[in-house]
Design a protein around this motif. Structure first.
Motif, PDB file in Angstrom:
ATOM      1  N   GLU A  43      42.314  51.401  50.942  1.00 24.42           N
ATOM      2  CA  GLU A  43      42.009  50.116  50.321  1.00 24.42           C
ATOM      3  C   GLU A  43      41.962  50.268  48.804  1.00 24.42           C
ATOM      4  O   GLU A  43      41.247  51.113  48.268  1.00 24.42           O
ATOM      5  N   ILE A  44      42.738  49.446  48.110  1.00 24.49           N
ATOM      6  CA  ILE A  44      42.792  49.492  46.646  1.00 24.49           C
ATOM      7  C   ILE A  44      41.764  48.552  46.029  1.00 24.49           C
ATOM      8  O   ILE A  44      41.067  48.890  45.088  1.00 24.49           O
ATOM      9  N   GLY A  45      41.655  47.352  46.571  1.00 22.29           N
ATOM     10  CA  GLY A  45      40.721  46.363  46.042  1.00 22.29           C
ATOM     11  C   GLY A  45      41.175  44.964  46.417  1.00 22.29           C
ATOM     12  O   GLY A  45      42.058  44.786  47.257  1.00 22.29           O
ATOM     13  N   ARG A  46      40.569  43.967  45.773  1.00 21.19           N
ATOM     14  CA  ARG A  46      40.897  42.578  46.065  1.00 21.19           C
ATOM     15  C   ARG A  46      41.699  41.963  44.916  1.00 21.19           C
ATOM     16  O   ARG A  46      41.480  42.301  43.751  1.00 21.19           O
ATOM     17  N   ILE A  47      42.578  41.048  45.263  1.00 28.89           N
ATOM     18  CA  ILE A  47      43.411  40.378  44.255  1.00 28.89           C
ATOM     19  C   ILE A  47      42.585  39.323  43.535  1.00 28.89           C
ATOM     20  O   ILE A  47      42.052  38.399  44.156  1.00 28.89           O
ATOM     21  N   GLU A  48      42.467  39.477  42.209  1.00 29.02           N
ATOM     22  CA  GLU A  48      41.710  38.522  41.398  1.00 29.02           C
ATOM     23  C   GLU A  48      42.616  37.470  40.765  1.00 29.02           C
ATOM     24  O   GLU A  48      42.201  36.349  40.501  1.00 29.02           O
ATOM     25  N   ASP A  49      43.860  37.872  40.480  1.00 27.73           N
ATOM     26  CA  ASP A  49      44.760  36.970  39.769  1.00 27.73           C
ATOM     27  C   ASP A  49      46.192  37.412  40.019  1.00 27.73           C
ATOM     28  O   ASP A  49      46.441  38.538  40.468  1.00 27.73           O
ATOM     29  N   VAL A  50      47.117  36.525  39.730  1.00 28.83           N
ATOM     30  CA  VAL A  50      48.540  36.842  39.792  1.00 28.83           C
ATOM     31  C   VAL A  50      49.155  36.420  38.472  1.00 28.83           C
ATOM     32  O   VAL A  50      48.969  35.275  38.031  1.00 28.83           O
ATOM     33  N   GLN A  51      49.835  37.335  37.808  1.00 27.50           N
ATOM     34  CA  GLN A  51      50.411  37.051  36.499  1.00 27.50           C
ATOM     35  C   GLN A  51      51.929  37.102  36.567  1.00 27.50           C
ATOM     36  O   GLN A  51      52.513  37.964  37.218  1.00 27.50           O
TER      37      GLN A  51
ATOM     38  N   ALA B 117      41.188  44.357  41.665  1.00 29.29           N
ATOM     39  CA  ALA B 117      39.951  45.007  41.223  1.00 29.29           C
ATOM     40  C   ALA B 117      39.279  45.677  42.407  1.00 29.29           C
ATOM     41  O   ALA B 117      39.165  45.088  43.490  1.00 29.29           O
ATOM     42  N   ASN B 118      38.831  46.939  42.194  1.00 28.71           N
ATOM     43  CA  ASN B 118      38.118  47.633  43.272  1.00 28.71           C
ATOM     44  C   ASN B 118      36.620  47.369  43.168  1.00 28.71           C
ATOM     45  O   ASN B 118      36.159  46.653  42.273  1.00 28.71           O
ATOM     46  N   SER B 119      35.840  47.950  44.074  1.00 29.47           N
ATOM     47  CA  SER B 119      34.400  47.680  44.121  1.00 29.47           C
ATOM     48  C   SER B 119      33.666  48.171  42.887  1.00 29.47           C
ATOM     49  O   SER B 119      32.583  47.696  42.563  1.00 29.47           O
ATOM     50  N   ALA B 120      34.267  49.144  42.176  1.00 29.14           N
ATOM     51  CA  ALA B 120      33.649  49.664  40.954  1.00 29.14           C
ATOM     52  C   ALA B 120      34.030  48.844  39.727  1.00 29.14           C
ATOM     53  O   ALA B 120      33.590  49.121  38.613  1.00 29.14           O
ATOM     54  N   GLY B 121      34.877  47.828  39.932  1.00 27.94           N
ATOM     55  CA  GLY B 121      35.267  46.972  38.814  1.00 27.94           C
ATOM     56  C   GLY B 121      36.526  47.427  38.091  1.00 27.94           C
ATOM     57  O   GLY B 121      36.960  46.782  37.145  1.00 27.94           O
ATOM     58  N   LYS B 122      37.112  48.544  38.523  1.00 29.99           N
ATOM     59  CA  LYS B 122      38.349  49.016  37.897  1.00 29.99           C
ATOM     60  C   LYS B 122      39.499  48.139  38.369  1.00 29.99           C
ATOM     61  O   LYS B 122      39.571  47.764  39.537  1.00 29.99           O
ATOM     62  N   LYS B 123      40.403  47.811  37.431  1.00 29.22           N
ATOM     63  CA  LYS B 123      41.500  46.918  37.758  1.00 29.22           C
ATOM     64  C   LYS B 123      42.841  47.640  37.724  1.00 29.22           C
ATOM     65  O   LYS B 123      43.033  48.589  36.966  1.00 29.22           O
ATOM     66  N   PHE B 124      43.759  47.156  38.546  1.00 25.09           N
ATOM     67  CA  PHE B 124      45.099  47.727  38.639  1.00 25.09           C
ATOM     68  C   PHE B 124      46.124  46.601  38.576  1.00 25.09           C
ATOM     69  O   PHE B 124      45.894  45.508  39.114  1.00 25.09           O
ATOM     70  N   ASP B 125      47.245  46.870  37.927  1.00 25.13           N
ATOM     71  CA  ASP B 125      48.365  45.932  37.902  1.00 25.13           C
ATOM     72  C   ASP B 125      49.382  46.410  38.936  1.00 25.13           C
ATOM     73  O   ASP B 125      50.007  47.455  38.756  1.00 25.13           O
TER      74      ASP B 125
END
Length: 204
Positions: A125-133, A145-153
């Motif tokens: 599991e990487i995280g949840r989708i917050e936005d789509v750009q 964004a993962n549970s620790a708040g780190k974000k990935f593109d």
């Protein structure tokens, strides 16, 4: 694919600039449904968040004319007849009510439905989708964004996509090794560490 910024509306495009001297605007498409725009159709322009106090709520517009131009769609709205009028629309999301969204072919997904889905790389599991750009690339970017708040593109590209299950709110992907590390924006702590390293090298 289409993006959505509000539960009752679907965003089809975003105005990025004025185009010409007679009120035309250039918009980046957030929908690849063929023939989604047409003369006479009604769109609702939603100002970007920081301009809400200045420009007010959604504004109903009617498409008077349209044509493609350099990767954008140029739109001329009835009653928007000058460059000054067009400048007020820059940054606006061009939307239609959710009930008017086009039916999709099997296998297609509305990008608006991806918000809140969990992204899995294989079984991890990487995280949840917050936005789509949407940008210059061929594929939209999922902001995860993962549970620790780190974000990935994460590119929402067919080459990496294993499957989408909206009912289970899951997006399964097969990402190349190292892609997440490469596409992860630096945290404030990482930026500080990087700056410290540069300072040490200069002083050394």
């Amino acid at each position: 694919m289409s993006a959505d910024t509000s539960g009752d509306f679907i965003t089809l495009a975003r105005v990025v600039k004025t185009q010409g001297r007679h009120g035309e605007v250039g918009a980046e498409m957030h929908s690849d449904v063929p023939g989604r725009f047409a003369e006479g159709m009604k769109l609702f322009a939603l100002p970007k968040a920081q301009d809400l106090k200045i420009q007010g709520p959604r504004r109903e517009l009617e498409v008077e004319d349209l044509w493609p131009h350099k990767g954008l769609v140029v739109l001329k709205f009835r009653g928007v007849d000058s460059m000054n009028d067009a400048e007020l629309l820059i940054g606006c999301e061009l939307q239609v009510p959710r009930g008017e969204r086009a039916d999709l072919e099997p296998g297609w997904t509305y990008v608006s439905d991806l918000i809140g889905c969990t992204v899995l790389d294989h079984a991890r599991e990487i995280g949840r989708i917050e936005d789509v750009q949407f940008g210059a690339g061929e594929a939209p970017l999922l902001i995860v964004a993962n549970s620790a708040g780190k974000k990935f593109d994460v590119p929402f590209a067919e080459a990496y996509l294993e499957g989408v299950n909206i009912a289970q709110q899951q997006v399964r992907m097969n990402l190349p090794e190292g892609m997440l590390e490469l596409n992860a924006p630096l945290t404030a702590e990482e930026k500080q560490e990087q700056q410290s390293e540069r300072t040490k090298k200069k002083s050394g």
